[in-house]
Motif scaffolding. Structure first.
Motif, mmCIF file in Angstrom:
data_model
loop_
_atom_site.group_PDB
_atom_site.id
_atom_site.type_symbol
_atom_site.label_atom_id
_atom_site.label_comp_id
_atom_site.label_asym_id
_atom_site.label_seq_id
_atom_site.Cartn_x
_atom_site.Cartn_y
_atom_site.Cartn_z
ATOM 1 N N ILE A 180 -2.439 0.139 0.236
ATOM 2 C CA ILE A 180 -3.734 0.477 0.567
ATOM 3 C C ILE A 180 -4.717 -0.684 1.124
ATOM 4 O O ILE A 180 -5.279 -0.180 2.229
ATOM 5 C CB ILE A 180 -4.321 1.153 -0.790
ATOM 6 C CG1 ILE A 180 -3.663 2.298 -1.280
ATOM 7 C CG2 ILE A 180 -5.932 1.351 -0.662
ATOM 8 C CD1 ILE A 180 -3.963 2.850 -2.732
ATOM 9 N N ALA A 181 -4.738 -1.642 0.625
ATOM 10 C CA ALA A 181 -5.652 -2.796 1.302
ATOM 11 C C ALA A 181 -4.997 -3.202 2.801
ATOM 12 O O ALA A 181 -5.919 -3.758 3.316
ATOM 13 C CB ALA A 181 -5.481 -3.980 0.287
ATOM 14 N N GLN A 182 -3.818 -3.003 3.036
ATOM 15 C CA GLN A 182 -3.400 -3.198 4.260
ATOM 16 C C GLN A 182 -3.617 -2.005 5.134
ATOM 17 O O GLN A 182 -3.349 -1.946 6.423
ATOM 18 C CB GLN A 182 -1.787 -3.473 4.506
ATOM 19 C CG GLN A 182 -1.504 -4.842 3.606
ATOM 20 C CD GLN A 182 0.130 -4.891 3.477
ATOM 21 O OE1 GLN A 182 0.764 -4.220 4.346
ATOM 22 N NE2 GLN A 182 0.417 -5.615 2.634
ATOM 23 N N GLY A 183 -3.960 -0.916 4.737
ATOM 24 C CA GLY A 183 -4.398 0.215 5.506
ATOM 25 C C GLY A 183 -3.113 1.166 5.978
ATOM 26 O O GLY A 183 -3.281 1.795 6.921
ATOM 27 N N LEU A 184 -2.223 1.010 5.104
ATOM 28 C CA LEU A 184 -0.697 1.815 5.442
ATOM 29 C C LEU A 184 -0.747 3.009 4.533
ATOM 30 O O LEU A 184 0.118 3.736 5.019
ATOM 31 C CB LEU A 184 0.227 0.678 5.100
ATOM 32 C CG LEU A 184 0.396 -0.811 5.919
ATOM 33 C CD1 LEU A 184 1.554 -1.471 5.328
ATOM 34 C CD2 LEU A 184 0.446 -0.361 7.309
ATOM 35 N N VAL A 185 -1.451 3.035 3.502
ATOM 36 C CA VAL A 185 -1.166 4.042 2.190
ATOM 37 C C VAL A 185 -2.867 4.465 1.998
ATOM 38 O O VAL A 185 -3.363 3.757 1.840
ATOM 39 C CB VAL A 185 -0.571 3.551 1.054
ATOM 40 C CG1 VAL A 185 -0.605 4.899 0.192
ATOM 41 C CG2 VAL A 185 1.063 3.476 1.516
ATOM 42 N N GLU A 186 -3.061 5.924 1.673
ATOM 43 C CA GLU A 186 -4.107 6.186 1.102
ATOM 44 C C GLU A 186 -3.722 7.002 -0.125
ATOM 45 O O GLU A 186 -2.576 7.661 -0.249
ATOM 46 C CB GLU A 186 -4.859 7.360 2.218
ATOM 47 C CG GLU A 186 -5.081 6.783 3.383
ATOM 48 C CD GLU A 186 -5.775 7.738 4.497
ATOM 49 O OE1 GLU A 186 -6.588 7.304 5.241
ATOM 50 O OE2 GLU A 186 -5.324 8.866 4.228
ATOM 51 N N ARG A 187 -4.557 6.934 -0.923
ATOM 52 C CA ARG A 187 -4.497 7.676 -2.292
ATOM 53 C C ARG A 187 -5.576 8.814 -2.513
ATOM 54 O O ARG A 187 -6.556 8.749 -1.789
ATOM 55 C CB ARG A 187 -4.987 6.828 -3.617
ATOM 56 C CG ARG A 187 -3.588 6.045 -3.814
ATOM 57 C CD ARG A 187 -3.963 5.291 -5.257
ATOM 58 N NE ARG A 187 -2.893 4.394 -5.609
ATOM 59 C CZ ARG A 187 -3.261 3.166 -6.198
ATOM 60 N NH1 ARG A 187 -4.343 2.941 -6.414
ATOM 61 N NH2 ARG A 187 -1.986 2.463 -6.435
ATOM 62 N N PHE A 209 4.940 -0.697 -9.171
ATOM 63 C CA PHE A 209 4.479 0.150 -7.834
ATOM 64 C C PHE A 209 3.061 0.348 -7.912
ATOM 65 O O PHE A 209 2.687 0.118 -6.611
ATOM 66 C CB PHE A 209 5.263 1.439 -8.136
ATOM 67 C CG PHE A 209 5.150 2.524 -7.024
ATOM 68 C CD1 PHE A 209 5.830 2.208 -5.876
ATOM 69 C CD2 PHE A 209 4.126 3.219 -6.865
ATOM 70 C CE1 PHE A 209 5.795 2.935 -4.810
ATOM 71 C CE2 PHE A 209 3.744 3.869 -5.589
ATOM 72 C CZ PHE A 209 4.695 3.831 -4.622
ATOM 73 N N GLY A 210 2.309 0.228 -8.959
ATOM 74 C CA GLY A 210 0.913 0.653 -8.853
ATOM 75 C C GLY A 210 0.419 -0.682 -8.065
ATOM 76 O O GLY A 210 -0.626 -0.587 -7.187
ATOM 77 N N ALA A 211 0.882 -1.813 -8.494
ATOM 78 C CA ALA A 211 0.172 -3.104 -7.712
ATOM 79 C C ALA A 211 0.585 -3.193 -6.242
ATOM 80 O O ALA A 211 -0.054 -3.437 -5.425
ATOM 81 C CB ALA A 211 0.904 -4.326 -8.370
ATOM 82 N N LEU A 212 1.939 -2.713 -5.866
ATOM 83 C CA LEU A 212 2.283 -2.571 -4.578
ATOM 84 C C LEU A 212 1.399 -1.511 -3.749
ATOM 85 O O LEU A 212 1.115 -1.701 -2.696
ATOM 86 C CB LEU A 212 3.857 -2.200 -4.554
ATOM 87 C CG LEU A 212 4.568 -1.879 -3.175
ATOM 88 C CD1 LEU A 212 4.405 -3.232 -2.363
ATOM 89 C CD2 LEU A 212 5.952 -1.500 -3.723
ATOM 90 N N ALA A 213 1.173 -0.623 -4.262
ATOM 91 C CA ALA A 213 0.580 0.667 -3.583
ATOM 92 C C ALA A 213 -0.710 0.063 -3.541
ATOM 93 O O ALA A 213 -1.425 0.289 -2.257
ATOM 94 C CB ALA A 213 0.607 1.907 -4.575
#
Length: 138
Positions: A73-80, A65-69
């Motif tokens: 993030i790199a695709q600009g779909l999620v922020e942490r 999940f960490g790798a997927l997240a």
């Protein structure tokens, strides 16, 4: 074929495999995968969940999940962002919300096709039976 727990388990796995392959093919047309879309769904549904809880929800290891997240993030779909204590929280960006919505429409159509042969009563029976599968005996 005689119905045994083993043959029934294989049929269940086959149905899941077919549904997932169809969803992956359909989601590819909008630029995502079933695994990525499911992560977006989980993040949207549980915005303050820990990465571990999101991994469990999406049937992945913490590392996966960490790798997927990271990819999301790199695709600009999620922020942490920092959460409570040591928790790192994930949230969808506007692009992530758009991808989630498009994916929901795609997966709803795929799933409807997967279950089209069942009547509403059969679907309700299947739902109730599957909900009981794997329960520990009393």
């Amino acid at each position: 074929m005689t119905a045994t727990p083993q043959t029934t388990g294989r049929l269940l796995k086959r149905a899941q495999y077919r549904n997932h392959r169809a969803a992956d093919r359909a989601l590819a047309a909008i630029g995502t995968t079933l695994v990525q879309w499911d992560a977006l769904r989980a993040i949207d549904e549980f915005p303050s969940a820990s990465a571990h809880a999101l991994a469990v929800t999406t049937f992945q290891s913490d590392q996966s999940f960490g790798a997927l997240a990271g990819r999301l993030i790199a695709q600009g779909l999620v922020e942490r962002s920092p959460g409570h204590g040591r928790r790192v929280e994930h949230r969808l960006t506007d692009a992530g919300k758009k991808m989630l919505a498009e994916g929901q429409a795609v997966t709803a159509e795929v799933t409807a096709r997967s279950f089209h042969a069942l009547s509403q009563a059969e679907l309700e029976t299947l739902h109730a039976l599957l909900d009981r599968v794997g329960e520990a005996p009393d």
